[in-house]
Design a protein around this motif. Sequence first.
Motif, short mmCIF file in Angstrom:
data_model
loop_
_atom_site.label_atom_id
_atom_site.label_comp_id
_atom_site.label_asym_id
_atom_site.label_seq_id
_atom_site.Cartn_x
_atom_site.Cartn_y
_atom_site.Cartn_z
N UNK A 77 0.84 -1.20 0.00
CA UNK A 77 0.00 0.00 0.00
C UNK A 77 0.87 1.25 0.00
N UNK A 78 0.43 2.24 -0.77
CA UNK A 78 1.16 3.51 -0.88
C UNK A 78 0.14 4.62 -1.06
N UNK A 79 0.46 5.81 -0.53
CA UNK A 79 -0.40 6.97 -0.78
C UNK A 79 -0.35 7.28 -2.28
N UNK A 80 -1.46 7.62 -2.90
CA UNK A 80 -1.45 7.89 -4.35
C UNK A 80 -0.92 9.28 -4.70
N UNK A 81 0.25 9.60 -4.20
CA UNK A 81 0.93 10.86 -4.52
C UNK A 81 2.35 10.55 -4.95
N UNK A 82 2.91 11.40 -5.79
CA UNK A 82 4.24 11.14 -6.35
C UNK A 82 5.34 11.10 -5.28
N UNK A 83 5.19 11.90 -4.21
CA UNK A 83 6.23 11.94 -3.18
C UNK A 83 6.38 10.57 -2.50
N UNK A 84 5.27 9.96 -2.14
CA UNK A 84 5.33 8.66 -1.47
C UNK A 84 5.82 7.57 -2.44
N UNK A 85 5.38 7.65 -3.69
CA UNK A 85 5.82 6.67 -4.68
C UNK A 85 7.32 6.78 -4.90
N UNK A 86 7.83 8.00 -5.03
CA UNK A 86 9.26 8.21 -5.23
C UNK A 86 10.06 7.70 -4.04
N UNK A 87 9.57 7.98 -2.85
CA UNK A 87 10.25 7.51 -1.64
C UNK A 87 10.28 5.98 -1.58
N UNK A 88 9.16 5.35 -1.92
CA UNK A 88 9.09 3.88 -1.89
C UNK A 88 10.04 3.28 -2.91
N UNK A 89 10.15 3.88 -4.09
CA UNK A 89 11.07 3.36 -5.11
C UNK A 89 12.52 3.56 -4.69
N UNK A 90 12.81 4.72 -4.09
CA UNK A 90 14.18 4.99 -3.64
C UNK A 90 14.62 4.03 -2.55
N UNK A 91 13.68 3.69 -1.64
CA UNK A 91 13.99 2.78 -0.53
C UNK A 91 13.88 1.30 -0.93
N UNK A 92 13.46 1.05 -2.17
CA UNK A 92 13.23 -0.32 -2.65
C UNK A 92 12.21 -1.06 -1.78
N UNK A 93 11.21 -0.33 -1.34
CA UNK A 93 10.22 -0.88 -0.41
C UNK A 93 9.27 -1.87 -1.08
N UNK A 94 9.00 -1.70 -2.38
CA UNK A 94 8.08 -2.63 -3.05
C UNK A 94 8.68 -4.03 -3.13
N UNK A 95 9.96 -4.11 -3.37
CA UNK A 95 10.62 -5.42 -3.43
C UNK A 95 10.50 -6.18 -2.11
#
Length: 114
Positions: free
Chosen positions: A53-71
Amino acid sequence: MVRRAEVIRTCVGCRVRASASELLRVVAVADTVSTGVRLVPDPVRRRTGRGAHVHPVLECLTQALRKRAFGRALRLSERYDVTELETFVADHTIRVTREVDGGHTGVRPRKQGR
Protein backbone atom coordinates in the motif's frame (compact mmCIF):
# COMPACT_ATOMS: atom_id res chain seq x y z
CA MET A 1 -26.62 -2.49 12.48
CA VAL A 2 -23.07 -3.64 13.18
CA ARG A 3 -20.36 -1.22 12.22
CA ARG A 4 -17.23 -2.76 10.72
CA ALA A 5 -13.83 -1.81 12.04
CA GLU A 6 -11.77 0.42 9.77
CA VAL A 7 -8.85 -1.37 8.12
CA ILE A 8 -5.49 0.34 8.79
CA ARG A 9 -2.47 -0.16 6.52
CA THR A 10 1.02 1.38 6.38
CA CYS A 11 2.28 3.30 3.34
CA VAL A 12 5.53 1.70 2.12
CA GLY A 13 6.82 5.13 1.04
CA CYS A 14 6.36 7.39 4.06
CA ARG A 15 5.63 4.64 6.65
CA VAL A 16 2.54 6.51 7.92
CA ARG A 17 -0.43 4.42 8.99
CA ALA A 18 -3.68 5.31 7.24
CA SER A 19 -7.06 3.90 6.36
CA ALA A 20 -6.95 1.37 3.53
CA SER A 21 -9.41 3.53 1.60
CA GLU A 22 -6.86 6.39 1.53
CA LEU A 23 -4.05 4.20 0.19
CA LEU A 24 -3.48 2.65 -3.23
CA ARG A 25 -2.91 -1.11 -3.28
CA VAL A 26 -0.11 -2.27 -5.58
CA VAL A 27 0.23 -5.85 -6.86
CA ALA A 28 3.09 -7.58 -8.71
CA VAL A 29 1.99 -9.26 -11.97
CA ALA A 30 4.14 -11.50 -14.15
CA ASP A 31 4.83 -9.74 -17.46
CA THR A 32 3.98 -11.84 -20.52
CA VAL A 33 6.21 -9.88 -22.92
CA SER A 34 9.41 -10.18 -20.93
CA THR A 35 10.44 -12.46 -18.11
CA GLY A 36 10.17 -9.69 -15.54
CA VAL A 37 7.47 -8.48 -13.19
CA ARG A 38 5.45 -5.27 -13.40
CA LEU A 39 3.80 -3.40 -10.55
CA VAL A 40 0.13 -2.75 -11.23
CA PRO A 41 -2.18 -0.41 -9.29
CA ASP A 42 -5.21 -2.13 -7.77
CA PRO A 43 -7.58 0.73 -6.84
CA VAL A 44 -10.57 -1.55 -6.16
CA ARG A 45 -8.41 -3.97 -4.11
CA ARG A 46 -9.65 -7.11 -5.86
CA ARG A 47 -6.56 -8.62 -7.53
CA THR A 48 -5.17 -11.78 -6.06
CA GLY A 49 -1.77 -12.02 -4.45
CA ARG A 50 0.32 -10.10 -2.00
CA GLY A 51 -0.22 -6.36 -2.04
CA ALA A 52 1.67 -3.30 -0.87
CA HIS A 53 0.00 0.00 0.00
CA VAL A 54 1.16 3.51 -0.88
CA HIS A 55 -0.40 6.97 -0.78
CA PRO A 56 -1.45 7.89 -4.35
CA VAL A 57 0.93 10.86 -4.52
CA LEU A 58 4.24 11.14 -6.35
CA GLU A 59 6.23 11.94 -3.18
CA CYS A 60 5.33 8.66 -1.47
CA LEU A 61 5.82 6.67 -4.68
CA THR A 62 9.26 8.21 -5.23
CA GLN A 63 10.25 7.51 -1.64
CA ALA A 64 9.09 3.88 -1.89
CA LEU A 65 11.07 3.36 -5.11
CA ARG A 66 14.18 4.99 -3.64
CA LYS A 67 13.99 2.78 -0.53
CA ARG A 68 13.23 -0.32 -2.65
CA ALA A 69 10.22 -0.88 -0.41
CA PHE A 70 8.08 -2.63 -3.05
CA GLY A 71 10.62 -5.42 -3.43
CA ARG A 72 10.55 -6.11 0.30
CA ALA A 73 6.80 -5.73 0.79
CA LEU A 74 5.93 -7.90 -2.21
CA ARG A 75 8.81 -10.33 -1.63
CA LEU A 76 10.31 -9.80 -5.08
CA SER A 77 13.86 -10.83 -5.85
CA GLU A 78 13.86 -9.84 -9.54
CA ARG A 79 13.60 -6.40 -11.10
CA TYR A 80 10.18 -4.89 -11.66
CA ASP A 81 8.66 -2.37 -14.06
CA VAL A 82 6.85 0.59 -12.47
CA THR A 83 5.74 2.47 -15.61
CA GLU A 84 2.04 1.62 -15.25
CA LEU A 85 2.08 2.52 -11.55
CA GLU A 86 3.83 5.87 -12.14
CA THR A 87 1.32 6.76 -14.88
CA PHE A 88 -1.64 5.92 -12.64
CA VAL A 89 -0.32 7.98 -9.71
CA ALA A 90 0.51 10.95 -11.94
CA ASP A 91 -2.98 10.88 -13.49
CA HIS A 92 -4.62 10.45 -10.08
CA THR A 93 -2.67 13.38 -8.62
CA ILE A 94 -3.76 15.66 -11.48
CA ARG A 95 -7.40 14.56 -11.15
CA VAL A 96 -7.46 15.13 -7.38
CA THR A 97 -5.86 18.57 -7.77
CA ARG A 98 -8.51 19.59 -10.31
CA GLU A 99 -11.32 18.38 -8.06
CA VAL A 100 -9.97 20.33 -5.09
CA ASP A 101 -9.15 23.49 -7.04
CA GLY A 102 -12.16 23.34 -9.32
CA GLY A 103 -9.96 23.04 -12.40
CA HIS A 104 -7.40 25.57 -11.21
CA THR A 105 -4.23 25.53 -13.31
CA GLY A 106 -1.87 26.26 -10.44
CA VAL A 107 -1.33 29.96 -11.17
CA ARG A 108 -2.87 32.04 -8.42
CA PRO A 109 -3.92 35.66 -8.88
CA ARG A 110 -1.91 38.22 -6.96
CA LYS A 111 -3.42 39.70 -3.83
CA GLN A 112 -4.53 43.27 -4.14
CA GLY A 113 -3.62 45.48 -1.19
CA ARG A 114 -3.47 43.97 2.27
